[in-house]
Design a protein around this motif. Structure first.
Motif, PDB file in Angstrom:
ATOM      1  N   GLU A  17       2.135  -3.212  -1.995  1.00  0.00           N
ATOM      2  CA  GLU A  17       1.273  -2.642  -1.375  1.00  0.00           C
ATOM      3  C   GLU A  17       1.003  -1.122  -1.368  1.00  0.00           C
ATOM      4  OE1 GLU A  17       0.090  -3.629   2.737  1.00  0.00           O
ATOM      5  OE2 GLU A  17       1.718  -5.150   2.597  1.00  0.00           O
ATOM      6  N   ARG A  18       0.048  -0.345  -1.541  1.00  0.00           N
ATOM      7  CA  ARG A  18      -0.104   0.786  -1.940  1.00  0.00           C
ATOM      8  C   ARG A  18      -0.839   1.497  -0.991  1.00  0.00           C
ATOM      9  NH1 ARG A  18       0.146  -2.114  -6.568  1.00  0.00           N
ATOM     10  NH2 ARG A  18       1.430  -1.096  -8.524  1.00  0.00           N
ATOM     11  N   GLN A  19      -0.765   2.833  -0.336  1.00  0.00           N
ATOM     12  CA  GLN A  19      -1.606   3.318   0.551  1.00  0.00           C
ATOM     13  C   GLN A  19      -1.440   4.840   0.265  1.00  0.00           C
ATOM     14  OE1 GLN A  19      -3.395   1.872   3.342  1.00  0.00           O
ATOM     15  NE2 GLN A  19      -2.888  -0.109   2.829  1.00  0.00           N
TER      16      GLN A  19
END
Length: 148
Positions: A68-70
């Protein structure tokens, strides 16, 4: 979902990083970068290059599977699983450690736009290092089993 190009470049860079490419860290980090993980706190790009030179000196392979990338404004988080092979750890076999990086970006001069000015890694230091050492590793694993 929209992928942030600066964050994607960071992830790509780390999967190409090895003992022959640590001099390229200034392409990703600012000169006054602060890097922190459970074992170290490093300030400045020259100190960071030295740290990665020592870190990768005996590493046979290191690869990150980024999850996941935010990103919001100048702050980003990315989860990862690192697969590492080191001749003196885990009997020279591949092993995996899960973690997360918190990144802060700053505008930079030049064509690249942004670079990382603060990088903090979160992971289980025992799983990365201490559990992989002969004798000490078996003691730590036994303590974890009893606590769990």
């Amino acid at each position: 979902m929209h992928r942030d190009p600066t964050l994607e470049s960071f992830c790509d860079f780390f999967n190409k990083l090895d003992k022959t490419s640590t001099k390229m860290l200034p392409e990703v980090y600012t000169r006054d970068v602060v890097f922190q993980d459970p074992l170290h706190r490093i300030t400045g790009i020259e100190a960071l290059i030295g740290y990665f030179d020592r870190l990768y000196a005996n590493v046979e392979t290191c690869h990150f599977a980024f999850g996941e990338r935010q990103r919001q404004a100048d702050t980003a988080f990315v989860t990862w699983t690192m697969t590492l092979r080191h001749p003196r750890l885990a009997g020279g076999r591949d092993y995996h450690v899960e973690g997360c990086s918190q990144l802060h970006f700053a505008a930079s001069d030049g064509p690249d736009g942004e670079r990382v000015c603060r990088h903090r890694d979160y992971f289980d230091a025992g799983a990365l290092l201490y559990e992989r050492l002969p004798l000490l590793g078996s003691v730590i694993r036994q303590v974890k089993r009893r606590a769990g």
